[in-house]
Design a protein around this motif. Structure first.
Motif, PDB file in Angstrom:
ATOM      1  N   ARG A  21       0.814  -1.219   0.000  1.00  0.00           N
ATOM      2  CA  ARG A  21       0.000   0.000   0.000  1.00  0.00           C
ATOM      3  C   ARG A  21       0.849   1.271   0.000  1.00  0.00           C
ATOM      4  O   ARG A  21       0.315   2.379   0.126  1.00  0.00           O
ATOM      5  CB  ARG A  21      -0.964  -0.007   1.182  1.00  0.00           C
ATOM      6  N   THR A  23       3.466   3.174  -2.663  1.00  0.00           N
ATOM      7  CA  THR A  23       3.774   3.038  -4.082  1.00  0.00           C
ATOM      8  C   THR A  23       4.466   4.270  -4.641  1.00  0.00           C
ATOM      9  O   THR A  23       4.274   5.385  -4.148  1.00  0.00           O
ATOM     10  CB  THR A  23       2.487   2.763  -4.891  1.00  0.00           C
ATOM     11  N   ARG A  24       5.249   4.014  -5.697  1.00  0.00           N
ATOM     12  CA  ARG A  24       5.855   5.102  -6.469  1.00  0.00           C
ATOM     13  C   ARG A  24       5.495   4.952  -7.945  1.00  0.00           C
ATOM     14  O   ARG A  24       6.188   5.485  -8.813  1.00  0.00           O
ATOM     15  CB  ARG A  24       7.371   5.108  -6.284  1.00  0.00           C
ATOM     16  N   VAL A  25       4.401   4.257  -8.230  1.00  0.00           N
ATOM     17  CA  VAL A  25       3.949   4.106  -9.616  1.00  0.00           C
ATOM     18  C   VAL A  25       3.655   5.504 -10.187  1.00  0.00           C
ATOM     19  O   VAL A  25       2.877   6.264  -9.603  1.00  0.00           O
ATOM     20  CB  VAL A  25       2.690   3.223  -9.683  1.00  0.00           C
ATOM     21  N   GLY A  27       1.829   6.837 -12.542  1.00  0.00           N
ATOM     22  CA  GLY A  27       0.439   7.250 -12.756  1.00  0.00           C
ATOM     23  C   GLY A  27      -0.270   7.593 -11.464  1.00  0.00           C
ATOM     24  O   GLY A  27      -1.085   8.531 -11.421  1.00  0.00           O
ATOM     25  N   ILE A  28       0.027   6.840 -10.410  1.00  0.00           N
ATOM     26  CA  ILE A  28      -0.594   7.111  -9.106  1.00  0.00           C
ATOM     27  C   ILE A  28      -0.033   8.404  -8.519  1.00  0.00           C
ATOM     28  O   ILE A  28      -0.777   9.228  -7.970  1.00  0.00           O
ATOM     29  CB  ILE A  28      -0.391   5.921  -8.148  1.00  0.00           C
ATOM     30  N   ASP A  30       1.112  10.955 -10.201  1.00  0.00           N
ATOM     31  CA  ASP A  30       0.566  12.073 -10.974  1.00  0.00           C
ATOM     32  C   ASP A  30      -0.878  12.348 -10.580  1.00  0.00           C
ATOM     33  O   ASP A  30      -1.288  13.505 -10.425  1.00  0.00           O
ATOM     34  CB  ASP A  30       0.658  11.765 -12.470  1.00  0.00           C
ATOM     35  N   GLY A  31      -1.663  11.281 -10.391  1.00  0.00           N
ATOM     36  CA  GLY A  31      -3.061  11.457 -10.006  1.00  0.00           C
ATOM     37  C   GLY A  31      -3.220  12.134  -8.665  1.00  0.00           C
ATOM     38  O   GLY A  31      -4.219  12.835  -8.428  1.00  0.00           O
ATOM     39  N   HIS A  32      -2.254  11.965  -7.778  1.00  0.00           N
ATOM     40  CA  HIS A  32      -2.320  12.591  -6.456  1.00  0.00           C
ATOM     41  C   HIS A  32      -1.703  13.985  -6.440  1.00  0.00           C
ATOM     42  O   HIS A  32      -1.697  14.644  -5.391  1.00  0.00           O
ATOM     43  CB  HIS A  32      -1.655  11.691  -5.415  1.00  0.00           C
ATOM     44  N   VAL A  47       3.138   7.694  -2.550  1.00  0.00           N
ATOM     45  CA  VAL A  47       1.751   7.674  -2.086  1.00  0.00           C
ATOM     46  C   VAL A  47       1.575   6.448  -1.200  1.00  0.00           C
ATOM     47  O   VAL A  47       2.012   5.345  -1.560  1.00  0.00           O
ATOM     48  CB  VAL A  47       0.748   7.618  -3.257  1.00  0.00           C
ATOM     49  N   PHE A  49      -1.337   4.330   1.409  1.00  0.00           N
ATOM     50  CA  PHE A  49      -2.760   4.161   1.694  1.00  0.00           C
ATOM     51  C   PHE A  49      -2.938   3.510   3.069  1.00  0.00           C
ATOM     52  O   PHE A  49      -3.078   2.291   3.174  1.00  0.00           O
ATOM     53  CB  PHE A  49      -3.409   3.273   0.627  1.00  0.00           C
ATOM     54  N   ASP A  93      -2.940   9.085   1.416  1.00  0.00           N
ATOM     55  CA  ASP A  93      -4.283   8.922   0.856  1.00  0.00           C
ATOM     56  C   ASP A  93      -5.146   8.147   1.852  1.00  0.00           C
ATOM     57  O   ASP A  93      -4.911   6.967   2.113  1.00  0.00           O
ATOM     58  CB  ASP A  93      -4.200   8.173  -0.478  1.00  0.00           C
TER      59      ASP A  93
END
Length: 468
Positions: A21, A23-25, A27-28, A30-32, A47, A49, A93
């Motif tokens: 939970r 992550t450094r993906v 897309g995630i 950028d979304g945050h 990010v 969770f 998040d």
């Protein structure tokens, strides 16, 4: 330790705390870094969770040790860059912390985790005869609504978040977990810490539980729309309704430009004139009495007749269209982005502020549909800008600054409900002056390392300028 080494160490430690939970993906990340705001994306480095207060406490302790920023993130619907990671760091998040912990029906309150959204909460409460009325339009998280001191369409009847939060559980920057109050409806026990954290935008701590007031579901609900020949007639009607003591649940203003957008987006088929949207709550007889009084006041100001939404489906369609005014406004200029303004003035000065603002819009040639919670003097403009035309941004910013100056000159505020974020730092200084220094002192006392959502509400000591 270099910044890269600090991030790698944080990621390794966070994985020990929450497993996958963290992550450094890309897309995630950028979304945050994005929200409904017009500002450029500012993504975090990591990010995470969390699912419990214990995990939040461990994450905050790690960030304190590594001197890494912590940015709480709810549903991503903020409008002033409130959850942008201006200095990178760890985005926390809280969307998985979305449990209803306790419903106290006899006391009409509920204790929830901060990640639950207002629609999820009301779905859970559906069979209790109670509901939570604060409706900012977006399906925002309760924690985010508390952090920005949100309000919305029903604030004229039920108040804002500051009126409906009884208590908070907060993880402080030093790792302590505090509860700001008990469940009693009133207390004189020390400083009002609950209201200190409501509206603090995550700059003083991370909210991990919220205790909210609930309200009885009304026996009867009636909604109506009324068109007016001009903006002033609509505003005068709203003021008359409030000053006459009619306890409307909602009274919303939409100008002719916004009505055009709503017809394009929601296919309402209503006249492209200024409108008031009304909603009345109570017993059947009481609702009928309220509606009759409001209808008479509208007639005195040139109202062109009430059109009633008599079934639940019609009411839902009407208010869903109102909630989607951002997308309705954008339909007026496909491909545009919106700078959303948020001034609020004493209701006696509302007509003056709106009429002067309408003149300003006409002189500048901007497309700026208007929507407002006029029952409490709060209104918004969607200043539509073409991202391919960078010269439009300075015009929009100059217009917004004139709008804020106008509101302040009328004893109003630069933000009725969206908060300061980093988009309105200079305006807060104009509005409150030396009181901002008191806020800085509180921030320094509770967050001496400056790791809690840095760069929001006011500039840190020594910070040059604002953020883009």
């Amino acid at each position: 330790m270099t910044a890269h080494m600090r991030i790698e160490k944080a990621m390794a430690c966070l994985t020990q705390i929450v497993g996958e939970r963290a992550t450094r993906v890309p897309g995630i990340l950028d979304g945050h870094g994005r929200s409904e705001a017009y500002h450029a994306a500012r993504p975090p480095d990591v990010v995470v969770f969390p699912e419990s207060t214990a995990e939040v406490k461990a994450i905050v302790g790690l960030c304190r040790d590594l001197r890494m920023p912590i940015v709480p993130f709810g549903a991503g619907t903020s409008l002033e860059g409130n959850a942008a990671s201006l200095e990178g760091g760890v985005c926390l998040d809280i969307s998985r912390m979305n449990t209803v912990l306790a419903v106290n029906g006899e006391d009409m309150d509920v204790r929830v985790q901060p990640g639950i959204t207002r629609k999820q909460l009301n779905a859970h409460l559906r069979d209790t005869g109670l509901f939570f009325p604060i409706d900012p339009g977006a399906d925002a998280s309760i924690g985010g609504m508390a952090s920005t001191r949100a309000s919305g369409t029903m604030a004229v009847r039920y108040g804002t978040m500051k009126d409906n939060v009884l208590s908070l559980e907060v993880v402080l920057a030093d790792g302590r977990v505090i509860r700001t109050a008990r469940r009693a409806r009133k207390s004189a026990a020390g400083y009002d810490l609950t209201r200190l954290f409501v509206g603090a935008e995550g700059t003083l701590g991370v909210i991990t539980e919220v205790t909210l007031k609930l309200h009885p579901q009304p026996e009867a609900i009636s909604s109506a729309v009324c068109a007016f020949p001009d903006l002033k007639a609509a505003v005068d009607t709203a003021i008359s309704v409030i000053q006459s003591g009619v306890p409307v649940a909602r009274i919303e203003l939409l100008d002719a430009v916004m009505m055009r957008g709503m017809n394009l987006h929601a296919k309402l088929g209503l006249p492209e004139l200024p409108h008031l949207f009304f909603e009345f709550h109570g017993s059947k007889a009481y609702v009928a009495e309220q509606a009759e009084t409001a209808q008479a006041l509208a007639g005195e100001n040139g109202g062109l007749g009430f059109e009633w939404a008599s079934t639940p489906e019609e009411r839902s369609r009407l208010w869903q269209a109102r909630d989607n005014t951002l997308y309705a406004g954008l339909a007026l200029r496909p491909g545009a982005k919106a700078m959303i303004t948020d001034v609020c003035v004493p209701i006696s000065r509302l007509a003056e502020c709106l009429v002067e603002t309408a003149k300003d819009i006409a002189e500048t040639g901007l497309i700026c549909p208007v929507v407002g919670h006029v029952g409490d003097g709060n209104f918004h403009l969607l200043v539509l800008m073409d991202p391919e035309k960078p010269e439009e941004l300075p015009r929009a910013k100059a217009f917004n600054e004139r709008l804020v100056d106008r509101a302040l000159s009328l004893e109003g505020t630069c933000t009725g409900e969206h908060g300061i974020g980093f988009g309105k730092i200079e305006f807060l200084e104009k509005e409150l002056g030396e009181a901002v220094d008191v806020m800085r002192a509180v921030k320094l006392a509770l967050d001496p390392l400056g790791i809690m959502n840095p760069g929001k509400i006011f500039k840190a000591p020594g910070q040059e300028g604002g953020h883009p």
